[in-house]
Design an enzyme around this catalytic site. Structure first.
Site, PDB file in Angstrom:
ATOM      1  N   LEU A 161       3.705  28.752  51.470  1.00 30.75           N
ATOM      2  CA  LEU A 161       2.893  28.906  50.256  1.00 30.75           C
ATOM      3  C   LEU A 161       1.449  28.511  50.545  1.00 30.75           C
ATOM      4  O   LEU A 161       0.967  27.474  50.118  1.00 30.75           O
ATOM      5  CB  LEU A 161       3.470  28.068  49.113  1.00 30.75           C
ATOM      6  CG  LEU A 161       4.746  28.600  48.480  1.00 30.75           C
ATOM      7  CD1 LEU A 161       5.196  27.694  47.340  1.00 30.75           C
ATOM      8  CD2 LEU A 161       4.581  30.016  47.995  1.00 30.75           C
ATOM      9  N   HIS A 162       0.761  29.349  51.275  1.00 26.08           N
ATOM     10  CA  HIS A 162      -0.663  29.148  51.560  1.00 26.08           C
ATOM     11  C   HIS A 162      -1.460  29.675  50.370  1.00 26.08           C
ATOM     12  O   HIS A 162      -0.892  30.069  49.349  1.00 26.08           O
ATOM     13  CB  HIS A 162      -1.044  29.850  52.866  1.00 26.08           C
ATOM     14  CG  HIS A 162      -0.776  31.321  52.835  1.00 26.08           C
ATOM     15  ND1 HIS A 162      -1.708  32.222  52.397  1.00 26.08           N
ATOM     16  CD2 HIS A 162       0.339  32.034  53.138  1.00 26.08           C
ATOM     17  CE1 HIS A 162      -1.190  33.445  52.453  1.00 26.08           C
ATOM     18  NE2 HIS A 162       0.058  33.352  52.903  1.00 26.08           N
ATOM     19  N   ALA A 163      -2.770  29.706  50.469  1.00 32.89           N
ATOM     20  CA  ALA A 163      -3.633  30.036  49.326  1.00 32.89           C
ATOM     21  C   ALA A 163      -3.342  31.400  48.708  1.00 32.89           C
ATOM     22  O   ALA A 163      -3.232  31.525  47.485  1.00 32.89           O
ATOM     23  CB  ALA A 163      -5.096  29.944  49.740  1.00 32.89           C
TER      24      ALA A 163
END
Length: 89
Positions: free
Chosen positions: A14-16
């Protein structure tokens, strides 16, 4: 109220960009949605909150959705996870 566990399967977790997709998706619904893992619980409509989960690939996230459109919201969120946030194609 619905509860379900979803596993982060996309390579970058769950990166940007994935977080933004998640928050945009859940913001379309009136139901209250919380995500929890590693002892943290956050509002799924908060970019900063979701980023604080630091969920990498393989992380299991417990989802709790409560409200009038909870079934539709859970389906949309499940599809987002199943499709790996449309990233790993």
């Amino acid at each position: 109220m619905l509860e379900h566990e979803l596993t982060v399967t996309n390579k970058l977790g769950l990166h940007a960009r994935a977080t933004a997709k998640l928050v945009q998706t859940m913001s379309k619904f009136q139901s209250n949605t919380t995500l929890s893992t590693k002892g943290r619980e956050v509002n799924a409509k908060s970019i900063m909150g979701v980023m604080l989960l630091a969920a990498s690939q393989g992380t299991v996230i417990r989802v709790r959705i409560d409200g009038e459109d909870e079934h539709t919201a859970m389906q949309a969120l499940s599809e987002l996870f199943e499709n790996r946030f449309n990233e790993d194609t």
